[in-house]
Scaffold this active site. Structure first.
Site, mmCIF file in Angstrom:
data_model
loop_
_atom_site.group_PDB
_atom_site.id
_atom_site.type_symbol
_atom_site.label_atom_id
_atom_site.label_comp_id
_atom_site.label_asym_id
_atom_site.label_seq_id
_atom_site.Cartn_x
_atom_site.Cartn_y
_atom_site.Cartn_z
ATOM 1 C CE1 TYR A 1 47.051 36.583 -34.750
ATOM 2 C CE2 TYR A 1 49.271 37.044 -35.525
ATOM 3 C CZ TYR A 1 47.909 37.185 -35.658
ATOM 4 O OH TYR A 1 47.393 37.928 -36.698
HETATM 5 N N1 LIG Z 1 46.426 44.192 -37.995
HETATM 6 C C1 LIG Z 1 47.481 43.473 -38.269
HETATM 7 O O1 LIG Z 1 48.613 43.955 -38.162
HETATM 8 C C2 LIG Z 1 47.329 42.056 -38.733
HETATM 9 C C3 LIG Z 1 48.463 41.428 -39.287
HETATM 10 C C4 LIG Z 1 48.327 40.135 -39.767
HETATM 11 C C5 LIG Z 1 47.109 39.501 -39.700
HETATM 12 N N2 LIG Z 1 46.028 40.121 -39.131
HETATM 13 C C6 LIG Z 1 44.766 39.407 -39.104
HETATM 14 O O2 LIG Z 1 43.750 40.238 -39.617
HETATM 15 C C7 LIG Z 1 42.488 39.812 -39.123
HETATM 16 C C8 LIG Z 1 41.716 41.014 -38.620
HETATM 17 O O3 LIG Z 1 42.366 41.525 -37.455
HETATM 18 P P1 LIG Z 1 42.583 43.076 -37.203
HETATM 19 O O4 LIG Z 1 44.028 43.300 -37.091
HETATM 20 O O5 LIG Z 1 41.805 43.907 -38.141
HETATM 21 O O6 LIG Z 1 42.026 43.189 -35.701
HETATM 22 P P2 LIG Z 1 40.714 43.806 -35.069
HETATM 23 O O7 LIG Z 1 40.575 45.244 -35.426
HETATM 24 O O8 LIG Z 1 40.772 43.433 -33.639
HETATM 25 O O9 LIG Z 1 39.534 43.013 -35.792
HETATM 26 C C9 LIG Z 1 39.262 41.685 -35.463
HETATM 27 C C10 LIG Z 1 37.845 41.389 -35.888
HETATM 28 O O10 LIG Z 1 37.563 40.021 -35.580
HETATM 29 C C11 LIG Z 1 36.348 40.003 -34.858
HETATM 30 N N3 LIG Z 1 36.210 38.831 -34.000
HETATM 31 C C12 LIG Z 1 36.934 38.463 -32.929
HETATM 32 N N4 LIG Z 1 36.461 37.340 -32.401
HETATM 33 C C13 LIG Z 1 35.406 36.971 -33.174
HETATM 34 C C14 LIG Z 1 34.495 35.890 -33.156
HETATM 35 N N5 LIG Z 1 34.553 34.938 -32.216
HETATM 36 N N6 LIG Z 1 33.544 35.804 -34.129
HETATM 37 C C15 LIG Z 1 33.462 36.769 -35.081
HETATM 38 N N7 LIG Z 1 34.279 37.840 -35.131
HETATM 39 C C16 LIG Z 1 35.240 37.923 -34.183
HETATM 40 C C17 LIG Z 1 36.311 41.287 -34.070
HETATM 41 O O11 LIG Z 1 34.983 41.537 -33.676
HETATM 42 P P3 LIG Z 1 34.607 42.237 -32.278
HETATM 43 O O12 LIG Z 1 34.754 43.721 -32.533
HETATM 44 O O13 LIG Z 1 33.201 41.824 -32.037
HETATM 45 O O14 LIG Z 1 35.557 41.725 -31.254
HETATM 46 C C18 LIG Z 1 36.817 42.245 -35.143
HETATM 47 O O15 LIG Z 1 35.788 42.577 -36.030
HETATM 48 C C19 LIG Z 1 42.795 38.771 -38.046
HETATM 49 O O16 LIG Z 1 42.623 37.479 -38.590
HETATM 50 C C20 LIG Z 1 44.257 39.026 -37.736
HETATM 51 O O17 LIG Z 1 44.893 37.891 -37.225
HETATM 52 C C21 LIG Z 1 46.124 41.391 -38.641
#
Ligand SMILES: NC(=O)c1ccc[n+]([C@@H]2O[C@H](COP(=O)([O-])OP(=O)(O)OC[C@H]3O[C@@H](n4cnc5c(N)ncnc54)[C@H](OP(=O)(O)O)[C@@H]3O)[C@@H](O)[C@H]2O)c1
Length: 320
Positions: free
Chosen positions: A176
């Site tokens: 990651y």
């Molecule tokens: N939450 C945290 O603590 C955190 C911290 C730092 C950074 N981030 C970053 O924030 C961003 C959002 O993540 P999140 O934490 O909100 O997680 P999440 O709830 O799992 O959301 C991830 C999103 O990405 C989508 N996705 C995954 N694979 C995809 C693909 N091939 N094409 C298009 N969409 C895709 C998922 O869609 P599906 O529902 O269709 O799978 C979902 O809408 C990510 O880049 C993550 O690395 C999160």
């Protein structure tokens, strides 16, 4: 790193309107509503950004993959869902065509779609690294490249949801972090290259916030496909619940959405926005970066004195 990575699902109905081509909008609408594309808008940070932008009157093209998510996003005022898997070039090309035809133009892109796996490097199969890089690194690259003409035409903005894992790495977090470190390099290059065209580029670095990502990470670690976990046995469900309990108190990602708004609409957006839920995660990140500076500076013929380093730091701080 696991500590750093402490860890909303849309209930929608299948709607027949998913593939509908939007009607061309009036000039008045075009002027009053700047449009933004958000990838990965089905849950977590992407959904929060979509909701906040839409509630402030911006028009959101909300990218999602599953029919039920597309349908639920369409129920939000000022939101039009768009089927978009960032690993599928045909989806991206179709999204460009549809947004171009809609006639609103495009002010901004939020590259939010992201995935994670956590495992020791020497036990990580190459396919897992491909999986993470395909979404987290090649995804923003593909999307920004395809939407560049629309962004240039609007002198718009593009931002990527990076992570403090783009600065901090450690045991089990390698894959990651590798992807998020790459996002940092990508952002610096793209910002320098697009400045002349008037497109401003940024990256948001969240710490740990509530989302679906940890559930998917745990499912993956249990040998399940997070996208199609199937029916879990009672034992597997209990294992999943148990491993997710320590993430139950994570904050909603409102602060991440606020930073994204700033990146998209402030007259002077920053290149980087670190958004952590607490002082501890901010301190770990800053100390890690400073330690890296000290490591680079140590024991080499062109080292700087502590005083000179402090002066450089003061200059860098003043420039923000
Ligand atoms: N939450 C945290 O603590 C955190 C911290 C730092 C950074 N981030 C970053 O924030 C961003 C959002 O993540 P999140 O934490 O909100 O997680 P999440 O709830 O799992 O959301 C991830 C999103 O990405 C989508 N996705 C995954 N694979 C995809 C693909 N091939 N094409 C298009 N969409 C895709 C998922 O869609 P599906 O529902 O269709 O799978 C979902 O809408 C990510 O880049 C993550 O690395 C999160």
């Amino acid at each position: 790193m696991q500590k750093l990575f402490r860890t909303s699902i849309l209930v929608g109905v299948f709607a027949a309107s998913l593939g509908a081509v939007p009607a061309t909008v009036s000039a008045q609408e075009t002027e009053s509503q700047k449009a933004v594309l958000v990838t990965g808008a089905s849950s977590g940070i992407g959904l929060k950004i979509t909701e906040v932008l839409a509630s402030k009157g911006y028009f959101v093209y909300a990218g999602a993959r599953k029919p039920e998510d597309l349908a639920a996003l369409n129920e939000i005022e000022n939101v039009e869902s768009i089927r978009l898997d960032v690993t599928v070039q045909e989806d991206i090309d179709a999204a460009v065509a549809r947004i171009t035809e809609a006639g609103r133009g495009l002010h901004g892109v939020v590259n939010n779609a992201g995935v994670a796996v956590f495992s020791p490097m020497n036990e990580t199969p190459e396919k897992d690294i491909d999986f993470v890089f395909d979404v987290n690194v090649y995804g923003p690259y593909r999307v920004n490249k395809a939407f560049a003409p629309l962004l240039v035409a609007n002198k718009g903005r593009t931002t990527t949801i990076g992570s403090i894992s783009g600065f901090v790495s450690g045991a089990r977090g390698g894959t990651y972090s590798m992807s998020k470190f790459a996002v940092e390099a990508y952002t610096d290059a793209l910002a320098a290259e697009m400045a002349e065209s008037g497109v401003l580029v940024s990256v948001i670095e969240p710490g740990g916030f509530k989302s679906e990502i940890r559930r998917k990470v745990v499912l993956h670690a249990m040998g399940k496909d997070p996208e199609k976990p199937g029916q879990l046995t009672a034992e597997e469900q209990a294992q999943l619940d148990e491993r997710l309990t320590r993430f139950a108190d994570l904050k909603e990602p409102d602060a991440v959405a606020e930073a994204t708004l700033h990146a998209l609409f402030d007259e002077q957006p920053r290149l980087r926005y670190m958004v952590t839920p607490d002082q501890e995660e901010a301190e770990i990140t800053i100390r890690t970066v400073l330690t890296r500076v000290a490591q680079l500076n140590a024991d080499q013929p062109f080292s700087y004195s502590l005083e000179a380093l402090q002066e450089m730091l003061a200059e860098a701080v003043a420039a923000q």
